[in-house]
Design an enzyme around this catalytic site. Structure first.
Site, PDB file in Angstrom:
ATOM      1  NE  ARG A 146       1.815  -3.600  12.284  1.00 39.69           N
ATOM      2  CZ  ARG A 146       1.730  -3.790  10.971  1.00 39.69           C
ATOM      3  NH1 ARG A 146       1.242  -2.826  10.203  1.00 39.69           N
ATOM      4  NH2 ARG A 146       2.136  -4.919  10.410  1.00 39.69           N
ATOM      5  CG  ASP A 177      -3.813  -7.927   8.986  1.00 36.44           C
ATOM      6  OD1 ASP A 177      -4.323  -6.839   9.298  1.00 36.44           O
ATOM      7  OD2 ASP A 177      -3.062  -8.058   8.009  1.00 36.44           O
ATOM      8  CG  HIS A 234       5.501  -8.761   8.328  1.00 38.49           C
ATOM      9  ND1 HIS A 234       6.485  -7.946   7.837  1.00 38.49           N
ATOM     10  CD2 HIS A 234       4.358  -8.024   8.338  1.00 38.49           C
ATOM     11  CE1 HIS A 234       5.966  -6.756   7.582  1.00 38.49           C
ATOM     12  NE2 HIS A 234       4.684  -6.772   7.871  1.00 38.49           N
ATOM     13  CB  SER A 243      -0.973   0.012   1.174  1.00 30.99           C
ATOM     14  OG  SER A 243      -0.301  -0.253   2.385  1.00 30.99           O
ATOM     15  CG  HIS A 293      -0.913  -5.242   2.035  1.00 29.15           C
ATOM     16  ND1 HIS A 293      -0.260  -5.109   3.228  1.00 29.15           N
ATOM     17  CD2 HIS A 293      -0.855  -4.000   1.452  1.00 29.15           C
ATOM     18  CE1 HIS A 293       0.171  -3.863   3.371  1.00 29.15           C
ATOM     19  NE2 HIS A 293      -0.181  -3.168   2.306  1.00 29.15           N
TER      20      HIS A 293
HETATM   21  N1  CMX Z   1       1.017 -19.628   6.540  1.00 21.62           N
HETATM   22  C1  CMX Z   1       1.502 -20.550   5.672  1.00 21.62           C
HETATM   23  N2  CMX Z   1       2.552 -20.347   4.871  1.00 21.62           N
HETATM   24  C2  CMX Z   1       3.167 -19.160   4.966  1.00 21.62           C
HETATM   25  C3  CMX Z   1       2.754 -18.172   5.865  1.00 21.62           C
HETATM   26  C4  CMX Z   1       1.621 -18.429   6.660  1.00 21.62           C
HETATM   27  N3  CMX Z   1       1.117 -17.515   7.501  1.00 21.62           N
HETATM   28  N4  CMX Z   1       3.568 -17.102   5.742  1.00 21.62           N
HETATM   29  C5  CMX Z   1       4.450 -17.421   4.770  1.00 21.62           C
HETATM   30  N5  CMX Z   1       4.204 -18.663   4.304  1.00 21.62           N
HETATM   31  C6  CMX Z   1       4.862 -19.341   3.196  1.00 21.62           C
HETATM   32  C7  CMX Z   1       4.747 -18.481   1.955  1.00 21.62           C
HETATM   33  O1  CMX Z   1       3.477 -18.671   1.300  1.00 21.62           O
HETATM   34  C8  CMX Z   1       5.918 -18.973   1.127  1.00 21.62           C
HETATM   35  O2  CMX Z   1       5.535 -20.201   0.533  1.00 21.62           O
HETATM   36  P1  CMX Z   1       6.072 -20.595  -0.940  1.00 21.62           P
HETATM   37  O3  CMX Z   1       7.549 -20.719  -0.800  1.00 21.62           O
HETATM   38  O4  CMX Z   1       5.367 -21.882  -1.231  1.00 21.62           O
HETATM   39  O5  CMX Z   1       5.673 -19.466  -1.849  1.00 21.62           O
HETATM   40  C9  CMX Z   1       6.964 -19.261   2.198  1.00 21.62           C
HETATM   41  O6  CMX Z   1       6.248 -19.422   3.429  1.00 21.62           O
HETATM   42  C10 CMX Z   1       7.983 -18.151   2.372  1.00 21.62           C
HETATM   43  O7  CMX Z   1       7.296 -16.933   2.605  1.00 21.62           O
HETATM   44  P2  CMX Z   1       7.960 -15.776   3.494  1.00 21.62           P
HETATM   45  O8  CMX Z   1       9.213 -15.348   2.823  1.00 21.62           O
HETATM   46  O9  CMX Z   1       8.037 -16.191   4.913  1.00 21.62           O
HETATM   47  O10 CMX Z   1       6.843 -14.655   3.436  1.00 21.62           O
HETATM   48  P3  CMX Z   1       6.573 -13.614   2.261  1.00 21.62           P
HETATM   49  O11 CMX Z   1       7.456 -12.440   2.500  1.00 21.62           O
HETATM   50  O12 CMX Z   1       6.649 -14.245   0.918  1.00 21.62           O
HETATM   51  O13 CMX Z   1       5.056 -13.235   2.513  1.00 21.62           O
HETATM   52  C11 CMX Z   1       3.156 -12.716   3.838  1.00 21.62           C
HETATM   53  C12 CMX Z   1       4.658 -12.485   3.640  1.00 21.62           C
HETATM   54  C13 CMX Z   1       2.656 -11.758   4.910  1.00 21.62           C
HETATM   55  C14 CMX Z   1       2.430 -12.425   2.527  1.00 21.62           C
HETATM   56  C15 CMX Z   1       2.952 -14.198   4.279  1.00 21.62           C
HETATM   57  O14 CMX Z   1       3.575 -14.414   5.529  1.00 21.62           O
HETATM   58  C16 CMX Z   1       1.481 -14.590   4.341  1.00 21.62           C
HETATM   59  O15 CMX Z   1       0.915 -14.972   3.324  1.00 21.62           O
HETATM   60  N6  CMX Z   1       0.847 -14.460   5.571  1.00 21.62           N
HETATM   61  C17 CMX Z   1      -0.572 -14.715   5.700  1.00 21.62           C
HETATM   62  C18 CMX Z   1      -1.351 -13.499   5.220  1.00 21.62           C
HETATM   63  C19 CMX Z   1      -1.211 -12.328   6.161  1.00 21.62           C
HETATM   64  O16 CMX Z   1      -1.354 -12.465   7.370  1.00 21.62           O
HETATM   65  N7  CMX Z   1      -0.960 -11.129   5.610  1.00 21.62           N
HETATM   66  C20 CMX Z   1      -0.890  -9.895   6.402  1.00 21.62           C
HETATM   67  C21 CMX Z   1       0.469  -9.242   6.387  1.00 21.62           C
HETATM   68  C22 CMX Z   1       0.508  -8.035   7.284  1.00 21.62           C
HETATM   69  C23 CMX Z   1       0.516  -6.723   6.528  1.00 21.62           C
HETATM   70  O17 CMX Z   1      -0.276  -6.563   5.599  1.00 21.62           O
HETATM   71  O18 CMX Z   1       1.282  -5.847   6.921  1.00 21.62           O
END
Ligand code: CMX
Length: 442
Positions: free
Chosen positions: A327, A373, A318, A241, A271
């Site tokens: 937060r 979240d 994250h 964002s 996000h």
């Molecule tokens: N549950 C399951 N798997 C997860 C996970 C979770 N909560 N968080 C990360 N992973 C997985 C990723 O999908 C990724 O899998 P692949 O290798 O198969 O693609 C792997 O772990 C590595 O990811 P990462 O480097 O740890 O995390 P990213 O930087 O790629 O993504 C985020 C970060 C937030 C998108 C991810 O942790 C996620 O999808 N979390 C759940 C959704 C969420 O809570 N989002 C809110 C974020 C807060 C904000 O908006 O500020």
């Protein structure tokens, strides 16, 4: 000129030579390098954005202008009897780096009150949406419809000097920040309580209390609002964002275009939309349990079932953080004080006991800890905002404060049009010496 604008102008004049010196004398100095996985993996961690408004430390979490969230909540002025500070005071802090006095906050409150009108055509745009539309789509369109009010555009067409860009941007940003909570509340009432009609704002109230009033909520929802908007305001510049807002504004699109785009980025489930996903997921768990609190084993099974079906655990993980999000902690403390017996809060707390270990065992997520979240929907639900599609609208209103403060400073410091360089897959393969003739299909 308002006290805030005067202070901001002084800060801008002091800061400009620092940026100029860095570019002129140290422009060629290398501060980072890019790997193949960063180029293919969402540019994680590449140091290529500059902001002084907030900084995200992976272990400590966010600092606004050098202050941790607990410090921000403690130091900013509060209204009599309130637990959480004025959102208007946060705007002062983000723009100037200084904790305002009560008098300085009062000045911002009056300024915001004077700008708090939403033209009828914006309400018409909102009313024209079908009731099943997502509130984020409506919010984005409503902000977009305000674009015709942009002072920046009017002045730009007349040949404004670059040195004055910040001033017109400040006016546009402050106008939008004063109006966006009203737009959010109008969307809420239209979608979920059309029978009650819309409550117009009360000019005697600060932003947080007025938002609670328009939403038809009693105390302590004013404090919930202040807490919510403050903790969601900024998370440095690389998140979707904030980065989208900055990117769009870098073409000198006005703040209405940039904010609408920022809202669209926030609407993704990875996000800002994750807060509604958390609630959906928790409700699924509650239904499965028939309302009773699950045992540790039942919880573990639910988490593993989610992961094994190829889904992420919403509210966990994250891109930058590697510890529990402060937060999350701020909201948890609020819950412990105000809603310790709330069912959903108990679910969230129980999950905190099992999810990190499971994510570690699962072995994918780099950060097994909860993010903002994981908690935020529970607080809203407790105070009767049970329409979880709406939660990201609340996030958007809070995030606007950080994004718009950044855009004002971007303009003040003359930050450039963003234009990173792309390469093709073939170029990447050549750079690392891959023989493409002998690849096996997967
Ligand atoms: N549950 C399951 N798997 C997860 C996970 C979770 N909560 N968080 C990360 N992973 C997985 C990723 O999908 C990724 O899998 P692949 O290798 O198969 O693609 C792997 O772990 C590595 O990811 P990462 O480097 O740890 O995390 P990213 O930087 O790629 O993504 C985020 C970060 C937030 C998108 C991810 O942790 C996620 O999808 N979390 C759940 C959704 C969420 O809570 N989002 C809110 C974020 C807060 C904000 O908006 O500020």
């Amino acid at each position: 000129m308002s006290t805030l604008k005067e202070k901001l102008y002084k800060k801008i004049k002091e800061h400009r030579p620092r940026t100029t010196k860095l570019i002129k004398e140290y422009g060629d100095k290398v501060i980072d390098q890019v790997t193949v996985s960063q180029a293919l993996g969402g540019m994680r961690g590449i140091k290529s954005l500059v902001t002084d408004i907030s900084y995200l430390d992976p272990l400590e979490g966010i600092r606004y202008r050098g202050y941790t969230l607990p410090e921000v909540l403690e130091k900013l002025p509060k209204s009599k009897g309130a637990e959480m500070p004025y959102v208007e005071g946060l705007y002062y802090l983000l723009l100037t780096g200084e904790i305002p006095t009560q008098e300085e906050v009062d000045d911002v409150i009056i300024d915001f009150n004077n700008r708090r009108t939403v033209p009828q055509y914006v309400k018409n745009v909102i009313d024209a949406f079908p009731s099943e539309s997502h509130p984020m789509a409506i919010l984005s369109a409503a902000v977009m419809s305000l674009e015709r009010e942009s002072l920046f555009n009017i002045k730009y067409k007349k040949g404004m000097s670059k040195m004055d860009y910040w001033d017109a941007t400040y006016e546009d940003a402050t106008n939008l920040l004063a109006k966006i909570p009203l737009i959010g509340a109008y969307i809420y009432n239209k979608l979920y309580h059309p029978e009650k009609g819309h409550r117009f704002c009360d000019p005697t109230l600060d932003l947080g209390a007025n938002f609670a009033y328009m939403m038809g909520k009693d105390k302590p929802y004013d404090d919930v609002t202040r807490m919510y908007f403050i903790i969601h305001a900024d998370h440095e510049s690389g998140n979707v964002s904030a980065h989208t807002g900055h990117l769009v504004a870098s073409s000198l699109s006005d703040v209405y275009y940039a904010t609408s785009a920022m809202i669209n980025g926030l609407a993704g489930p990875l996000h800002g939309l994750a807060n509604q996903e958390v609630l959906r997921w928790l409700q699924g768990l509650r239904n499965k349990m028939g309302g009773k609190l699950p045992s540790k084993e039942e919880l573990k099974k639910y988490v593993w079932d989610t992961l094994n079906s190829g889904q992420v655990i919403p509210g966990y993980g994250h891109a930058v953080l590697r510890k529990t999000d402060p937060r999350y902690s701020v909201q948890r403390e609020f819950c412990l004080k105000h809603l310790p017996e709330d069912d959903l809060f108990k679910y969230v707390d129980a999950l905190y006991e099992v999810v990190p270990d499971i994510l570690r065992e699962h072995g994918k997520a780099k950060n097994p800890w909860p993010n903002v979240d994981a908690q935020s929907g529970v607080v809203q639900w407790h105070y009767g905002v049970t329409q979880y599609d709406f939660y990201t609208v609340l996030f958007s209103i809070g995030r606007s404060f950080g994004v718009l403060s950044n855009i004002i400073w971007d303009r003040a410091l003359g930050y450039s049009l963003e234009r990173p360089k792309s390469v093709t897959t073939e170029m990447l393969e050549k750079m690392v010496g891959i023989d493409t003739e002998n690849l096996v299909e997967i």
